[in-house]
Design a protein around this motif. Structure first.
Motif: not given
Length: 340
Positions: A181, A189, A199, A223, A228-229, A231, A245
């Motif tokens: 990540d 991951y 994860g 990622s 951000e967050h 995936l 995520t």
């Protein structure tokens, strides 16, 4: 409706081609590495020997290799996004569990910076690698995944070379893929032939979640370095899964591709919502995602005549793609469609 792209240039790699990677540094962004894999008739301890070559191209010139490096068969390779020992470096993992690190010299040739065993057992294939340095340039670690289901973290050692820092058994079948990540490199991951997507907190080697919803083996993930967050994961089940995520119970959305299974996913270097898929038997596809995470195929590339295993974006020329296919051993350059 997706636009179909055509090849701009191509090169016969002779050995089966399975990985393409553009250098991300502006000073070397014209350079493309292509990795290959060949199962030979020779045997060692009743195991057939796998050989490989890595080609280095300057894509601003006709497709004649600037350099050819011979190694065991290449399973995956990635450029570091931070200099290693003041060099722009390419990491390669191979069919005998080896990790190779090559850096540019003054003549813009790749020379050996480091070589070590990512696993002590040379019968174990090292199947994938990812660098932690995509966003955090100070984090020089590497995660590797292996045919025995293990996940390893490689770190720079006190003497300068890489060493195995952490190792754990993550899956009971081939761990096709592992990835950091990029926004929190304590999180790793992994995906495997067992169909499981996991994860991990790399500090404790404990799973933070296990998702069982992929219908077949999990082969790829990345990622999003811009968001951000976010995936993306892919599978032999021909579906791309998009994740937030912060909540990994189920994907935010999915996209069923036109078949073939998915081997590699790459987010665009500058476009937040654009993704590249190497989709094996089906070809290669550019996927655009809107703000609600609804995805559509924007560009199709169908010139490969066998399994498309490798694909990557140029970091300097907008929407230039290099993709490669296995049994026809061809690397193509092509352009993604850019909407007005």
């Amino acid at each position: 409706m997706a636009v179909q792209s055509s090849s701009i240039a191509s090169f016969d790699t002779v050995y089966s081609a399975d990985s393409t990677e553009f250098c991300p540094f502006p000073e070397h962004a014209q350079y493309l590495a292509v990795g290959t894999y060949q199962l030979t008739d020779e045997q060692q301890e009743n195991v057939r020997i796998r050989e490989g070559k890595t080609y280095l191209f300057d894509v601003t010139k006709p497709l004649v290799p600037k350099q050819v490096i011979e190694t065991p068969a290449v399973l995956d390779m990635k450029w570091s996004h931070a200099p290693i020992n003041d060099k722009h470096c390419l990491g390669i993992v191979d069919s005998v569990g080896g990790f190779h690190l090559y850096g540019f010299n003054e003549e813009n040739h790749l020379t050996v910076v480091d070589h070590m065993q990512a696993t002590d057992n040379t019968s174990v294939l090292c199947l994938s690698l990812d660098w932690a340095s995509r966003l955090d340039k100070s984090d020089k670690r590497i995660v590797t995944s292996h045919s025995n289901g293990d996940i390893n973290i490689l770190s720079p050692g006190d003497s300068g070379g890489y060493v195995i820092k952490d190792q754990w058994h993550a899956h009971d079948l081939e761990a096709w893929i592992s990835a950091f990540d990029y926004w929190n490199t304590n999180i790793v991951y992994s995906g495997a032939d067992d169909g499981l997507f996991k994860g991990w907190d790399a500090r404790q080697q404990t799973p933070t979640f296990t998702y069982k919803g992929h219908m077949m083996g999990v082969t790829t993930m990345q990622s999003n370095p811009h968001k951000e967050h976010q995936l993306a994961t892919g599978s032999y089940d021909e579906t791309i899964y998009f994740w937030d995520t912060r909540s990994m119970r189920q994907p935010v959305s999915t996209l069923q591709t036109p078949g073939g299974g998915i081997w590699r996913l790459k987010w665009h270097p500058t476009r937040t919502n654009r993704l590249l898929s190497a989709s094996m038997h089906a070809g290669a596809f550019v996927v655009d995602i809107d703000d609600q995470c609804e995805a559509r195929i924007a560009t199709s590339f169908l010139d490969h005549t066998s399994m498309t295993y490798g694909a990557d974006w140029s970091f300097s020329e907008p929407d230039l793609v290099a993709s490669c296919s296995f049994y026809d051993h061809i690397m193509h350059l092509w352009k993604a469609f850019t909407p007005n």
